[in-house]
Motif scaffolding. Structure first.
Motif, PDB file in Angstrom:
ATOM      1  N   UNK A   1      -6.778  -3.170  10.247  1.00 50.39           N
ATOM      2  CA  UNK A   1      -5.766  -4.245   9.559  1.00 50.39           C
ATOM      3  C   UNK A   1      -4.848  -3.521   8.498  1.00 50.39           C
ATOM      4  N   UNK A   2      -5.264  -2.006   8.315  1.00 49.70           N
ATOM      5  CA  UNK A   2      -4.084  -1.265   7.425  1.00 49.70           C
ATOM      6  C   UNK A   2      -2.897  -1.249   8.145  1.00 49.70           C
ATOM      7  N   UNK A   3      -1.714  -0.680   7.090  1.00 52.91           N
ATOM      8  CA  UNK A   3      -0.324  -0.778   7.512  1.00 52.91           C
ATOM      9  C   UNK A   3      -0.305   0.342   8.348  1.00 52.91           C
ATOM     10  N   UNK A   4       0.620   0.217   9.582  1.00 53.82           N
ATOM     11  CA  UNK A   4       1.083   1.263  10.672  1.00 53.82           C
ATOM     12  C   UNK A   4       2.246   1.965  10.300  1.00 53.82           C
ATOM     13  N   UNK A   5       2.622   3.070  10.295  1.00 53.18           N
ATOM     14  CA  UNK A   5       3.625   3.706   9.841  1.00 53.18           C
ATOM     15  C   UNK A   5       4.187   4.596  11.184  1.00 53.18           C
TER      16      UNK A   5
END
Length: 95
Positions: free
Chosen positions: A32-36
């Protein structure tokens, strides 16, 4: 808006052809972390190239390395989770 998959209720594994991953959906499928956004360079003799997805089974070609005539080809866009490092690749942009 992308349709959801019947197996999990989540959106499908790849966005619609020709569209980058929507900003609102850039969360990691694992944690669920941010994607870059990033890229995986394809190292070639004397340089680099953009990573490609090619339709079908690999067939060696004496002249070009692989047979691609008549096959769909897409540039690959890659995203990395800033929290856990998981990678997610999408073949969205036609070559």
């Amino acid at each position: 808006m992308a349709k959801t998959s019947s197996r999990s209720g989540r959106r499908p594994l790849a966005p619609e052809a020709g569209h980058a991953l929507p900003e609102a959906e850039r969360t990691c499928f694992e944690c669920g972390g941010p994607m870059e956004r990033g890229f995986s360079p394809d190292m070639t003799h004397g340089g680099t190239a953009r990573h490609l997805w090619v339709e079908g089974v690999f067939e060696k070609s004496m002249w070009t390395g692989y047979k691609s005539k008549g096959r769909r080809q897409y540039f690959v866009e890659t995203f990395r989770c800033a929290a856990c490092g998981a990678l997610r690749a999408y073949a969205t942009e036609p070559k």
